[in-house]
Scaffold this active site. Structure first.
Site, short mmCIF file in Angstrom:
data_model
loop_
_atom_site.label_atom_id
_atom_site.label_comp_id
_atom_site.label_asym_id
_atom_site.label_seq_id
_atom_site.Cartn_x
_atom_site.Cartn_y
_atom_site.Cartn_z
N ASP A 109 0.83 -1.21 0.00
CA ASP A 109 0.00 0.00 0.00
C ASP A 109 0.86 1.25 0.00
OD1 ASP A 109 -2.37 -1.36 -0.02
OD2 ASP A 109 -3.01 -0.77 1.99
N HIS A 124 1.08 -0.12 7.23
CA HIS A 124 1.08 1.34 7.10
C HIS A 124 1.93 1.99 8.18
CE1 HIS A 124 -3.05 1.35 4.84
NE2 HIS A 124 -2.13 0.60 4.26
N CYS A 152 -5.23 9.13 5.79
CA CYS A 152 -5.75 7.96 5.07
C CYS A 152 -6.87 8.33 4.11
CB CYS A 152 -6.30 6.95 6.06
SG CYS A 152 -5.12 6.28 7.25
#
Length: 396
Positions: free
Chosen positions: A225, A272, A380
Site C-alpha cells: 500500500d 502502514h 488515510c
C-alpha cells in the site's frame, strides 16, 4: 499532477467516500492486514481505573473481537455489519473535511460512489464483499507527476481504484504519468505469513494456519500500500514487513531509478506507517515514539521530532461489545498538512492539538468520530495530487 512530499502548500486533493458502506468482511487478507490492531495495539475491554490508554493492557483475546470461525471445511469468510448510524455520521464528517479543505483554498475532488448494488466481486481465485473508496491513499502512490496504482493487500479493495478512474484519466490527459503495478492473483499462498507466525490473527484461539491450496497459486506475490511510504522530495521511505512487501518495493526501486531514491525500513508496523511517523515540514517529524524515529534512515534520525502524546480513553466513542475496532488509539496522529505551518487534526484529540500548537503550528480542528471503526484518519482519507513542492533533496 505534482506531489512530492507531505507538507508543501496543498492545492488539489481527493477526499474519500463512505457511501454504501455496509460491512467488514473477515477473511485471510483482512486479518493479515489488520494483524497488529487485531492482536496487539488495542486496550482490553476490561475497564481500567484510569482513562489513560497507556495503562490498559494490550488485547490478546476475543475480548475485543468477534471470533472468526475456522477456515477448515468452509469459506473462511465472516461478514460483520456496520451500523448505519455510524456510516451516516462518517459521511457527515467526510463532508466536513471536504468543506474545511475548500475553505482553505484547496480544490477538492471526490471518487465515484460505490453503487449500492455492488455487494461482491469475484475473480477466478476468490470472491469478496466490496467496501467504498474511503481510505484512498492506500492503493495509489503519487510521486511527482506520476500516478502509481499499488497492488492491494485486501481482497475487498481489489478494484477500488476503478472508482478513481475518471479523475486519473483527467490528470493523464493533462500530462500526468500513470502506471499500474502488477496485480496479484491473491490466493492464500500469495501472502507471506512470517510476520504473524509468532502471533495470531483475531485472538490466541485462532492461529493462522497453512494456506488453502488453489489452482491459481503462483507463490508469494507483490502486495503493498502507498500508506507504507513517506514521501520526502526525491526520497521515499518504504516500510517492509513481509516478502510480498519486499517484492513490491523492488518493483518501485526499478521503476523509479534515476528519479527517486527508495529507502527501506523494516517492520515499523505490519504495513502502514502514517500513524507511526509523518513529516510535518523539512527537518521535523511527528512520531508515535522515540523508538519509531530511531528506526528510520540515518538522515531522518537527525531531524527534530515531536512525540505524539498518549491518547486518553475518553477521546473515543464507546461501542457495542461486538464492534470491530480497526485502528490503534494513536490513529489521530494521522494528520493532514495543508502547508508547512498548518495541520488538520481531529478535534477529538485535544492533547495532540495542544502539542502542535505549542510547536507553533496553526491547527485546524476537524470532526472525525468513528476513525477506529473505519480504519483511517485524515491522511488515510485523502490523496494529495497537487502540492507546490518539488523534488528537493532533504537527505544530503
Amino acid at each position: 499532477m505534482n506531489s512530492f512530499d507531505e507538507w508543501s502548500p496543498l492545492r488539489e486533493v481527493v477526499v474519500g467516500s463512505a457511501e454504501n458502506y455496509v460491512s467488514h468482511e473477515r477473511e485471510l487478507s483482512f486479518d493479515l492486514f489488520f494483524h497488529d490492531n487485531l492482536v496487539q495495539d488495542n486496550p482490553s475491554r476490561r475497564k481500567p481505573s484510569t482513562t489513560d490508554l497507556s495503562a490498559a493492557p494490550p488485547c490478546r483475546s476475543e475480548w475485543y473481537y468477534p471470533r472468526l470461525k475456522t477456515r477448515r471445511g468452509g469459506s473462511g469468510r465472516q461478514r460483520l455489519p456496520v451500523a448505519q448510524r455510524y456510516v451516516d455520521e462518517l459521511n457527515e464528517d467526510l463532508e466536513g473535511l471536504a468543506d474545511t479543505l475548500s475553505s482553505l483554498g484547496v480544490t477538492v475532488h471526490r471518487p465515484l460512489p460505490l453503487p449500492p448494488d455492488t455487494a461482491e466481486v469475484t475473480t477466478p481465485a476468490w470472491s469478496a464483499s466490496v467496501v467504498p473508496p474511503l481510505n484512498i491513499r492506500d492503493n495509489t502512490l503519487i510521486v511527482g507527476d506520476e500516478i502509481i496504482e499499488t497492488p492491494p493487500m485486501i481482497r475487498s479493495r481489489y478494484f477500488e481504484t476503478q472508482l478513481l478512474k475518471p479523475l486519473f484519466q483527467a490528470y493523464f490527459s493533462r500530462g500526468a504519468r500513470w502506471s499500474v503495478m502488477p496485480r496479484p492473483l491473491m490466493t492464500d499462498a500469495s501472502f507471506d505469513l512470517s510476520y504473524v507466525r509468532t502471533a495470531t490473527a483475531g485472538g490466541p484461539t485462532e492461529p493462522v494456519g497453512e494456506p488453502r491450496p488453489s489452482p491459481w497459486d503462483v507463490g508469494v506475490e507483490m502486495m503493498f500500500d502507498a500508506a507504507q511510504c513517506l514521501r520526502l522530495g526525491r526520497d521515499i521511505v518504504a516500510n517492509v514487513s513481509t516478502e510480498h512487501h519486499a517484492l513490491a518495493v523492488s518493483w518501485l526501486e526499478r521503476h523509479l531509478v534515476g528519479r527517486f531514491r527508495v529507502h527501506r525500513v523494516h517492520q515499523l508496523s505490519d504495513s502502514h506507517i502514517d500513524s507511526m511517523v509523518l513529516a510535518l515540514r523539512p527537518g521535523l517529524l511527528l512520531v508515535r515514539s522515540a523508538a519509531v524515529a530511531d528506526a528510520l534512515p540515518p538522515a531522518l534520525r537527525r531531524w527534530d521530532r515531536i512525540v505524539a502524546p498518549t491518547p486518553r480513553r475518553n477521546d473515543f466513542p464507546r461501542y457495542e461489545d461486538d464492534a470491530l475496532i480497526l485502528t490503534s488509539p494513536f490513529i489521530d496522529l494521522n494528520v493532514l498538512s495543508v502547508a508547512p505551518d498548518t495541520v488538520l487534526v481531529n478535534e477529538a484529540s485535544p492533547e495532540l492539538i495542544r502539542t502542535l500548537e505549542e510547536a507553533k503550528f496553526t491547527v485546524v480542528p476537524v470532526r472525525h468520530r468513528h476513525r477506529r471503526l473505519f480504519g483511517g484518519g485524515f491522511h488515510c482519507f485523502t490523496l494529495d495530487t497537487v502540492r507546490e513542492g518539488g523534488p528537493e533533496d532533504y537527505f544530503t
